[in-house]
Design a protein around this motif. Structure first.
Motif, PDB file in Angstrom:
ATOM      1  N   GLU A 183       0.912  -1.114  -0.023  1.00  0.00           N
ATOM      2  CA  GLU A 183       0.152  -0.015  -0.005  1.00  0.00           C
ATOM      3  C   GLU A 183       0.882   1.249   0.033  1.00  0.00           C
ATOM      4  O   GLU A 183       1.827   1.372   0.797  1.00  0.00           O
ATOM      5  N   PHE A 184       0.495   2.200  -1.015  1.00  0.00           N
ATOM      6  CA  PHE A 184       1.533   3.277  -1.242  1.00  0.00           C
ATOM      7  C   PHE A 184       0.427   4.587  -0.919  1.00  0.00           C
ATOM      8  O   PHE A 184      -0.600   4.552  -1.424  1.00  0.00           O
ATOM      9  N   LYS A 185       0.810   5.419   0.200  1.00  0.00           N
ATOM     10  CA  LYS A 185      -0.293   6.470   0.182  1.00  0.00           C
ATOM     11  C   LYS A 185       0.041   7.546  -0.629  1.00  0.00           C
ATOM     12  O   LYS A 185       1.362   7.734  -1.124  1.00  0.00           O
ATOM     13  N   SER A 186      -0.834   8.455  -0.684  1.00  0.00           N
ATOM     14  CA  SER A 186      -0.505   9.496  -1.655  1.00  0.00           C
ATOM     15  C   SER A 186      -0.856  10.894  -0.949  1.00  0.00           C
ATOM     16  O   SER A 186      -1.554  11.352  -0.667  1.00  0.00           O
ATOM     17  N   GLU A 187       0.331  11.305  -0.388  1.00  0.00           N
ATOM     18  CA  GLU A 187       0.308  12.576   0.486  1.00  0.00           C
ATOM     19  C   GLU A 187       1.520  13.561   0.128  1.00  0.00           C
ATOM     20  O   GLU A 187       2.721  13.232  -0.576  1.00  0.00           O
ATOM     21  N   ASN A 188       1.551  14.790   0.146  1.00  0.00           N
ATOM     22  CA  ASN A 188       2.347  15.871  -0.194  1.00  0.00           C
ATOM     23  C   ASN A 188       3.542  15.659   0.940  1.00  0.00           C
ATOM     24  O   ASN A 188       3.182  16.051   2.221  1.00  0.00           O
ATOM     25  N   LEU A 189       4.776  15.756   0.234  1.00  0.00           N
ATOM     26  CA  LEU A 189       5.876  15.321   1.059  1.00  0.00           C
ATOM     27  C   LEU A 189       6.954  16.547   0.877  1.00  0.00           C
ATOM     28  O   LEU A 189       7.213  16.598  -0.262  1.00  0.00           O
ATOM     29  N   LYS A 227       6.887   6.476   4.366  1.00  0.00           N
ATOM     30  CA  LYS A 227       7.754   5.486   4.685  1.00  0.00           C
ATOM     31  C   LYS A 227       8.451   4.653   3.328  1.00  0.00           C
ATOM     32  O   LYS A 227       9.466   4.323   3.655  1.00  0.00           O
ATOM     33  N   TRP A 228       7.709   4.400   2.704  1.00  0.00           N
ATOM     34  CA  TRP A 228       8.712   3.855   1.386  1.00  0.00           C
ATOM     35  C   TRP A 228       9.484   4.845   0.799  1.00  0.00           C
ATOM     36  O   TRP A 228      10.637   4.164   0.554  1.00  0.00           O
ATOM     37  N   THR A 229       9.082   5.961   0.464  1.00  0.00           N
ATOM     38  CA  THR A 229      10.155   6.788  -0.051  1.00  0.00           C
ATOM     39  C   THR A 229      11.443   6.765   0.634  1.00  0.00           C
ATOM     40  O   THR A 229      12.695   6.928   0.431  1.00  0.00           O
ATOM     41  N   VAL A 230      11.352   6.982   2.133  1.00  0.00           N
ATOM     42  CA  VAL A 230      12.677   6.929   3.122  1.00  0.00           C
ATOM     43  C   VAL A 230      13.339   5.883   2.893  1.00  0.00           C
ATOM     44  O   VAL A 230      14.552   5.927   2.800  1.00  0.00           O
ATOM     45  N   LYS A 292      32.133  -6.649  -0.366  1.00  0.00           N
ATOM     46  CA  LYS A 292      32.057  -8.031  -0.211  1.00  0.00           C
ATOM     47  C   LYS A 292      30.918  -8.437   0.445  1.00  0.00           C
ATOM     48  O   LYS A 292      30.492  -9.926   0.183  1.00  0.00           O
ATOM     49  N   GLU A 293      30.369  -7.775   1.200  1.00  0.00           N
ATOM     50  CA  GLU A 293      29.070  -8.044   1.693  1.00  0.00           C
ATOM     51  C   GLU A 293      27.757  -7.571   1.003  1.00  0.00           C
ATOM     52  O   GLU A 293      26.694  -7.717   1.505  1.00  0.00           O
ATOM     53  N   SER A 294      28.038  -7.207  -0.067  1.00  0.00           N
ATOM     54  CA  SER A 294      26.719  -6.438  -0.754  1.00  0.00           C
ATOM     55  C   SER A 294      25.787  -7.622  -1.294  1.00  0.00           C
ATOM     56  O   SER A 294      26.482  -8.917  -1.897  1.00  0.00           O
ATOM     57  N   ILE A 295      24.554  -7.457  -1.263  1.00  0.00           N
ATOM     58  CA  ILE A 295      23.679  -8.364  -1.459  1.00  0.00           C
ATOM     59  C   ILE A 295      22.939  -8.283  -2.790  1.00  0.00           C
ATOM     60  O   ILE A 295      22.719  -9.390  -3.719  1.00  0.00           O
ATOM     61  N   GLY A 296      22.805  -6.967  -3.282  1.00  0.00           N
ATOM     62  CA  GLY A 296      22.528  -6.576  -4.461  1.00  0.00           C
ATOM     63  C   GLY A 296      20.775  -6.466  -4.688  1.00  0.00           C
ATOM     64  O   GLY A 296      20.569  -6.693  -5.508  1.00  0.00           O
ATOM     65  N   ILE A 297      20.142  -5.848  -3.532  1.00  0.00           N
ATOM     66  CA  ILE A 297      18.757  -5.868  -3.618  1.00  0.00           C
ATOM     67  C   ILE A 297      18.352  -4.323  -3.169  1.00  0.00           C
ATOM     68  O   ILE A 297      17.297  -4.055  -3.282  1.00  0.00           O
ATOM     69  N   GLY A 298      19.272  -3.559  -2.611  1.00  0.00           N
ATOM     70  CA  GLY A 298      19.101  -2.244  -2.246  1.00  0.00           C
ATOM     71  C   GLY A 298      18.595  -1.478  -3.316  1.00  0.00           C
ATOM     72  O   GLY A 298      17.521  -0.708  -3.063  1.00  0.00           O
ATOM     73  N   LEU A 299      19.349  -1.322  -4.336  1.00  0.00           N
ATOM     74  CA  LEU A 299      19.261  -0.425  -5.415  1.00  0.00           C
ATOM     75  C   LEU A 299      17.725  -0.951  -6.107  1.00  0.00           C
ATOM     76  O   LEU A 299      17.095  -0.399  -6.679  1.00  0.00           O
ATOM     77  N   SER A 300      17.676  -2.193  -6.400  1.00  0.00           N
ATOM     78  CA  SER A 300      16.476  -2.989  -7.173  1.00  0.00           C
ATOM     79  C   SER A 300      15.337  -2.480  -6.409  1.00  0.00           C
ATOM     80  O   SER A 300      14.426  -2.117  -6.769  1.00  0.00           O
ATOM     81  N   LEU A 301      15.174  -2.718  -4.768  1.00  0.00           N
ATOM     82  CA  LEU A 301      14.117  -2.186  -4.152  1.00  0.00           C
ATOM     83  C   LEU A 301      13.862  -0.765  -4.226  1.00  0.00           C
ATOM     84  O   LEU A 301      12.571  -0.490  -4.352  1.00  0.00           O
ATOM     85  N   SER A 302      14.765   0.101  -4.254  1.00  0.00           N
ATOM     86  CA  SER A 302      14.528   1.722  -4.509  1.00  0.00           C
ATOM     87  C   SER A 302      13.929   1.715  -5.653  1.00  0.00           C
ATOM     88  O   SER A 302      12.870   2.620  -5.656  1.00  0.00           O
ATOM     89  N   ARG A 303      14.323   1.138  -6.764  1.00  0.00           N
ATOM     90  CA  ARG A 303      13.766   1.461  -8.145  1.00  0.00           C
ATOM     91  C   ARG A 303      12.232   1.064  -8.019  1.00  0.00           C
ATOM     92  O   ARG A 303      11.503   1.717  -8.638  1.00  0.00           O
ATOM     93  N   MET A 304      12.075   0.042  -7.513  1.00  0.00           N
ATOM     94  CA  MET A 304      10.805  -0.641  -7.345  1.00  0.00           C
ATOM     95  C   MET A 304       9.702   0.246  -6.771  1.00  0.00           C
ATOM     96  O   MET A 304       8.667   0.435  -7.148  1.00  0.00           O
ATOM     97  N   ILE A 305      10.198   0.945  -5.481  1.00  0.00           N
ATOM     98  CA  ILE A 305       9.480   1.715  -4.689  1.00  0.00           C
ATOM     99  C   ILE A 305       9.236   3.060  -5.729  1.00  0.00           C
ATOM    100  O   ILE A 305       8.048   3.521  -5.698  1.00  0.00           O
ATOM    101  N   ILE A 306      10.467   3.615  -5.971  1.00  0.00           N
ATOM    102  CA  ILE A 306      10.268   4.847  -6.964  1.00  0.00           C
ATOM    103  C   ILE A 306       9.275   4.476  -8.255  1.00  0.00           C
ATOM    104  O   ILE A 306       8.477   5.601  -8.380  1.00  0.00           O
ATOM    105  N   SER A 307       9.340   3.606  -8.927  1.00  0.00           N
ATOM    106  CA  SER A 307       8.375   3.418  -9.909  1.00  0.00           C
ATOM    107  C   SER A 307       7.086   3.373  -9.443  1.00  0.00           C
ATOM    108  O   SER A 307       6.253   3.763 -10.235  1.00  0.00           O
TER     109      SER A 307
END
Length: 334
Positions: A183-189, A227-230, A292-307
């Motif tokens: 669920e994504f809220k639509s509010e002025n941020l 919350k999601w944008t943060v 070395k400890e990078s999992i490779g999902i942080g940026l992927s999650l960011s793009r999904m949220i922003i999209s």
């Protein structure tokens, strides 16, 4: 199916023959010579009707065989025997249905492959910290280790537990977005408010690395879910922090136009290799400069949220060196 077993055809021929027989009987009383003409006409009509039904029956049989072939997994069958008439309409509709079913089948197969790959990736990502934890637990069983060593091993175990927890939570968030249940809220941020919350957990690590933070934000705003944008911007900032050397700098600037609000985040790290740029936001992708400890999902999650919030994110290299992320939240649907 034999054409003589077609009850519809038998009825048609019976009706035609009865009409012709009655006409022949009536013609006999008027002019006996016309009787044989009407009988011949009846035979001709029967042959014509029989022939047309034979042709239609053959087309139906071919259509039936094509459908059977598709049902038994033969995907390269094309139903293209089209001509004017009701049968042609049926052929066209069945052809559309089979194409649609094939597309759905291909999509399901693709989803299964993605799911299998995702499960394999998740197992791989979980196996590393779990293996490390097993080793550390085994070390704790040694009675000869010192109190300081025990504390250090315990600290490593907690670190691995935090990594597993972050991984599981991130995967759950990705799963929610994938399944369209998030669920994504639509509010002025206000951008400043979002950045403050996103930077809050990073302030201490930034201070430890002596990274200078330069923020040029006034009162720019956009529509989204706090919350999601943060979460999305926090992952981008964390990525920049991890790739910025001690004493480096991260800069954030923002601008608002009639079309969009953009947030530009730059660092003074090593930047990206050209071959990595197209895949940076792919799930579980680790570039050449990944930690070395990078999992490779942080940026992927960011793009999904922003999209999901009518936005885009693009990564590039600064001319003077370092990475650059430009995030845009559009004010109208694009």
């Amino acid at each position: 199916m034999s054409i003589l077993n077609n009850p519809q055809l038998i009825k048609e021929l019976a009706v035609i023959d009865i009409i012709c027989a009655l006409a022949a009987m009536a013609g006999y009383y008027i002019n006996p010579a016309t009787t044989w003409l009407l009988v011949a006409l009846m035979i001709i009509i029967d042959i014509v009707v029989f022939s047309f039904d034979q042709i239609r029956n053959l087309k139906i049989q071919r259509l039936s065989k094509s459908i059977d072939s598709i049902l038994f997994g033969q995907n390269d069958v094309l139903i293209t025997d089209c001509s004017e008439g009701e049968l042609s309409i049926l052929q066209n509709e069945i052809s559309k249905m089979t194409i649609r079913l094939k597309e759905q089948s291909d999509m399901l197969l693709s989803d299964k492959v993605k799911l299998t790959n995702a499960i394999a990736d998740i197992f791989h990502q979980l196996r590393t910290p779990l293996t490390s934890m097993n080793i550390n637990v085994a070390l704790l069983e040694d009675e000869d280790i010192t109190y300081e060593q025990r504390l250090e091993i315990t600290r490593k175990i907690y670190k691995q537990l935090d990594r597993i927890q972050w991984l599981v939570e991130s995967l759950l968030k990705i799963s929610k977005i994938d399944s369209k249940t998030a669920e994504f809220k639509s509010e002025n941020l206000l951008v400043s408010k979002v950045l403050n919350k996103a930077l809050e957990p990073l302030l201490v690590p930034l201070d430890i690395k002596d990274i200078n933070l330069e923020v040029n934000v006034v009162d720019e705003a956009f529509t989204g879910d706090l919350k999601w944008t943060v979460e999305a911007i926090g992952n981008v900032l964390k990525n920049c922090m991890e790739h910025t050397p001690n004493g480096g700098m991260i800069s954030i600037e923002c601008k608002e136009t009639a079309l969009f609000t953009s947030i530009i985040i730059k660092d003074t790290g090593e930047g990206f290799s050209e071959e990595d740029l197209p895949y940076l936001f792919e799930r579980f992708y680790n570039g050449k400069n990944a930690g070395k400890e990078s999992i490779g999902i942080g940026l992927s999650l960011s793009r999904m949220i922003i999209s999901e919030q009518n936005g885009t994110i693009v990564a590039s290299n600064n001319k003077e060196g370092g990475a650059c992320f430009e995030i845009k939240f559009y004010k109208n649907i694009i």
